[in-house]
Design an enzyme around this catalytic site. Sequence first.
Site, PDB file in Angstrom:
ATOM      1  NE  ARG A 105      -4.176  -1.498   0.217  1.00  0.00           N
ATOM      2  CZ  ARG A 105      -4.231  -2.786  -0.113  1.00  0.00           C
ATOM      3  NH1 ARG A 105      -3.183  -3.374  -0.642  1.00  0.00           N
ATOM      4  NH2 ARG A 105      -5.344  -3.469   0.060  1.00  0.00           N
ATOM      5  CD  GLU A 121      -5.915   1.436   2.229  1.00  0.00           C
ATOM      6  OE1 GLU A 121      -6.706   2.012   1.460  1.00  0.00           O
ATOM      7  OE2 GLU A 121      -5.855   0.204   2.342  1.00  0.00           O
ATOM      8  CB  SER A 177      -8.773  -1.303   4.378  1.00  0.00           C
ATOM      9  OG  SER A 177      -9.103  -2.585   3.936  1.00  0.00           O
TER      10      SER A 177
END
Length: 341
Positions: free
Chosen positions: A165, A336, A239
């Site tokens: 990520r 995130e 998320s």
Amino acid sequence: MEDLGTRVPLAPYTTLELGGPAACFASAHDVASLTRLLAHAEEREMPVVILGGGSNLVVADTGFDGLVIAMRMRGVTTTRQGDVVLVEAAAGEPWDELVDRTTLEGLAGLECLSGIPGLVGATPIQNVGAYGQEVADTIASVRVLDRVEKRVVELTPAQCEFGYRDSMFKRDPERYVVLSVVFALVPDGAATVRYAELARALEGRPRDVRTVRETVIALRRAKSMVIDPVDPNRRSAGSFFTNPIVDASIADALSAQHENMPRWPQPDGRVKLAAGWLIERAGITKGLRRGHVGISTKHALALVHHGGGTTTELLALASEVQDAVRARFGVELHREPVLWR
Ligand code: EPU
């Protein structure tokens, strides 16, 4: 000059449906209009942010005091090169339409990334991943506008410095605007079936890229991770935290105390933990409500907005989740989605 809107509400451009207005807002349909808009902002010393699909974005209630440029460049081209097919997609292409199209053509490499909202241009930025695949596995190059050098350049995957990520784009957000992404896909290639949950769901079924796509979408739907207008968990950013990666000694100590704690060894010897699991065991249950926001009823890692709420409420809930996990496990969770304020 492109149409410049002022005081444009940003909430409708985000999947969370939260946040205040943009001081200025315009759409870029090609490199020329993007360049003009960037010059316009530079002359006025206005900060600039780039808007994709708004599915990984949290906007402050006060909005963004600068220019928001919405990426609207479209187009997909396909070229055969030896054993692979190079698919170049413009930044403004809807991601899942690209996955639908490439899997229909029997091209392997993106099938596990089915059902993900957002636009192509955002995928290299956070190295979008799911069910055992990430875009870094197939990205051949990324065409960007370098805002410092003021020219278009083609970056190699190594230059993008992809991680979990993560990428160089995330660490240097002011420098580049992604214009298009080239994926190297394999004609009639085998689908990637690495993720245990996906392998279980595929038992007794063929493993072609189309079946894998359908299966991934079904798995995501069951977790409210597909945008569905009738799903009460639909206003989310997927998320909300990344899965924490900790030293093996910390993971071992936690495993000793908590039987069956999910853990995945990383190439560097550290261990990835499941943020959703930690959140639930820290006492933050699925379906928890705090005013107009809450935790998804289907997945503890998704924070959801139930309508009529504020970003302040959402961020307070995010802090509550982080505090609970820190207090129970001594593990830090990192947000995130991108935050504009
Ligand atoms: N879990 C719980 N409770 C929950 C949710 C999960 O205990 O409420 C446990 C599960 O039982 C499982 C583990 O946590 O053992 C992992 O759960 P899951 O397979 O749902 O995946 P995840 O780690 O929570 C990641 C990605 C998702 C991606 C899925 C599938 C991150 C931050 N998230 O979630 O990506 O779809 O894997 O590959 O890496 C996103 O980034 O927005 C996103 C949705």
